[in-house]
Scaffold this motif. Structure first.
Motif, mmCIF file in Angstrom:
data_model
loop_
_atom_site.group_PDB
_atom_site.id
_atom_site.type_symbol
_atom_site.label_atom_id
_atom_site.label_comp_id
_atom_site.label_asym_id
_atom_site.label_seq_id
_atom_site.Cartn_x
_atom_site.Cartn_y
_atom_site.Cartn_z
ATOM 1 N N TRP A 256 0.681 -1.150 0.173
ATOM 2 C CA TRP A 256 0.192 0.086 0.059
ATOM 3 C C TRP A 256 0.918 1.210 0.405
ATOM 4 O O TRP A 256 1.940 1.275 0.653
ATOM 5 C CB TRP A 256 -1.035 0.051 1.302
ATOM 6 N N LEU B 216 -3.562 3.951 -1.601
ATOM 7 C CA LEU B 216 -3.623 3.087 -2.488
ATOM 8 C C LEU B 216 -3.399 1.337 -1.821
ATOM 9 O O LEU B 216 -2.259 1.471 -1.720
ATOM 10 C CB LEU B 216 -2.895 3.312 -3.804
ATOM 11 N N GLU C 289 -2.601 -2.431 -3.314
ATOM 12 C CA GLU C 289 -2.346 -3.625 -4.277
ATOM 13 C C GLU C 289 -2.627 -4.951 -3.594
ATOM 14 O O GLU C 289 -1.966 -5.384 -2.544
ATOM 15 C CB GLU C 289 -1.056 -3.340 -5.134
ATOM 16 N N GLU D 136 -2.389 -9.416 -4.143
ATOM 17 C CA GLU D 136 -1.555 -9.719 -5.286
ATOM 18 C C GLU D 136 -2.532 -10.948 -4.803
ATOM 19 O O GLU D 136 -2.344 -11.828 -3.620
ATOM 20 C CB GLU D 136 -0.527 -10.138 -4.704
ATOM 21 N N PHE E 6 -3.162 -9.563 -9.892
ATOM 22 C CA PHE E 6 -3.089 -7.836 -8.607
ATOM 23 C C PHE E 6 -4.669 -7.109 -8.923
ATOM 24 O O PHE E 6 -4.542 -6.625 -10.557
ATOM 25 C CB PHE E 6 -1.935 -7.195 -9.201
ATOM 26 N N CYS F 241 -5.937 -3.658 -7.879
ATOM 27 C CA CYS F 241 -5.403 -2.271 -6.728
ATOM 28 C C CYS F 241 -6.726 -1.220 -6.606
ATOM 29 O O CYS F 241 -7.999 -1.364 -7.219
ATOM 30 C CB CYS F 241 -4.553 -1.292 -8.373
ATOM 31 N N GLU G 249 -8.486 1.938 -4.566
ATOM 32 C CA GLU G 249 -8.284 3.400 -3.764
ATOM 33 C C GLU G 249 -9.103 3.126 -2.243
ATOM 34 O O GLU G 249 -10.456 3.606 -2.968
ATOM 35 C CB GLU G 249 -8.371 4.367 -4.926
ATOM 36 N N ILE H 187 4.770 0.021 -5.187
ATOM 37 C CA ILE H 187 3.394 -0.482 -5.916
ATOM 38 C C ILE H 187 4.324 -0.367 -7.074
ATOM 39 O O ILE H 187 4.340 1.127 -7.915
ATOM 40 C CB ILE H 187 1.992 -0.018 -5.920
ATOM 41 N N LEU I 157 -2.277 -1.179 -13.588
ATOM 42 C CA LEU I 157 -3.590 -0.127 -13.021
ATOM 43 C C LEU I 157 -4.359 0.236 -14.022
ATOM 44 O O LEU I 157 -3.284 0.683 -14.940
ATOM 45 C CB LEU I 157 -2.850 0.836 -12.364
ATOM 46 N N VAL J 264 -8.058 4.553 -9.717
ATOM 47 C CA VAL J 264 -7.876 3.399 -9.812
ATOM 48 C C VAL J 264 -9.200 2.939 -9.298
ATOM 49 O O VAL J 264 -9.740 3.523 -8.904
ATOM 50 C CB VAL J 264 -6.980 3.357 -8.758
#
Lengths: 191, 90
Positions: A124, A144, A146, A148, A160, A162, A164, B4, B10, B21
């Motif tokens: 993050w 943000l 991410e 996995e 992945f 992502c 917000e 990241i 993204l 995003v």
């Protein structure tokens, strides 16, 4: 001498079957096992042996047999008449094999029972927008994250995602996780 | 590298006046104990499923995951750290 060889072959066969069934190894085929271990057998003879060992292993794994259960099970199998039983050498090989692999096979089965991808990792960062090319920015922080995602036994391929989060959303997630935590605690502490 | 990096993944959309995003809309969870499966008669281990509802442009999409306890605690821990970081600026 012949017995030791025969046991070694059975052990190797069980290992090969386990690799395919439980450890996600796709390279070990029936043909490979036959050529390596029982080249002198006919195709039908080998198939019968392979299927029998596989079926026994599945029964043992499914019941997660302990020492006593396994002994009783194998004794019953050796007493069977005709071709459906096992020889004492095969029984010994099965017993030794299960003792060594029981934990790992069980873990593999538990992992296989999770059908959605797991969280392999996450990263993050928190951004503070100070300006933008168009319009005003709120000047409040944004996270943000991410994720996995991936299933066990699928090697390298991860997905992945992502996302917000504004502050409100982070608080929402933490609140839900706290509820989940309470639920976990009530089950885990009960036992 | 700790940043990241997966830029190809993204998907950035220009919505309104900001680049965004995927936004998290909601999170649902399910928790219980698996008592048995077709491959393993008696299990007794916990299952923990999360569903993240995310907005991608005009539509929403669901992302499902099934976590082990360590994975859940790792997720929780990181979200707490992110919040602590955000708290410095608000």
């Amino acid at each position: 001498m012949a017995d030791a060889d025969s046991q070694r072959c059975v052990s190797a066969l069980l290992n090969g079957i386990t690799q395919t069934l439980y450890y996600g190894n796709t390279e070990i085929t029936e043909e490979f096992l036959k050529n390596e271990l029982y080249a002198e057998m006919t195709q039908d003879e080998f198939r019968a042996l392979h299927d029998k060992m596989r079926s026994l292993l599945k029964s043992i794994a499914s019941a997660d047999m302990d020492q006593a259960q396994l002994e009783a099970f194998l004794t019953a199998q050796t007493r069977k008449q005709g071709g459906s039983g096992v020889t004492p050498e095969q029984a010994a090989a099965l017993a030794r094999f299960w003792k060594a692999h029981r934990t790992r096979v069980r873990e593999s089965l538990l992992a296989q029972s999770r059908w959605e991808p797991g969280l392999r990792g996450l990263k993050w960062r928190v951004d503070l927008h100070t300006s933008a090319s168009r319009g005003q920015v709120s000047n409040s922080p944004v996270a943000l994250v991410e994720l996995e995602l991936g299933r066990p036994g699928e090697g390298e391929s991860s997905e992945f995602v992502c996302l917000e989060f504004d502050e409100q959303k982070v608080n929402l997630v933490l609140k839900k996780m706290a509820e989940l935590q309470e639920s976990i605690d009530s089950v885990v502490h009960r036992s | 590298e700790n940043t990241i990096i997966h830029y190809p993944v993204l998907s950035r959309l220009a919505v309104g006046q900001t680049l965004m995003v995927n936004q998290l809309v909601d999170m649902e969870w399910k928790f219980g104990v698996t008592v048995g499966t077709s491959e393993l008669q008696k299990t007794g281990n916990i299952f923990l499923q999360l569903k993240l509802v995310i907005r991608k442009g005009n539509k929403t999409e669901n992302v499902y995951m099934e976590l082990t306890l360590p994975q859940f605690y790792n997720f929780l821990h990181e979200m707490e750290r992110a919040k602590a970081s955000m708290d410095c600026f608000s």
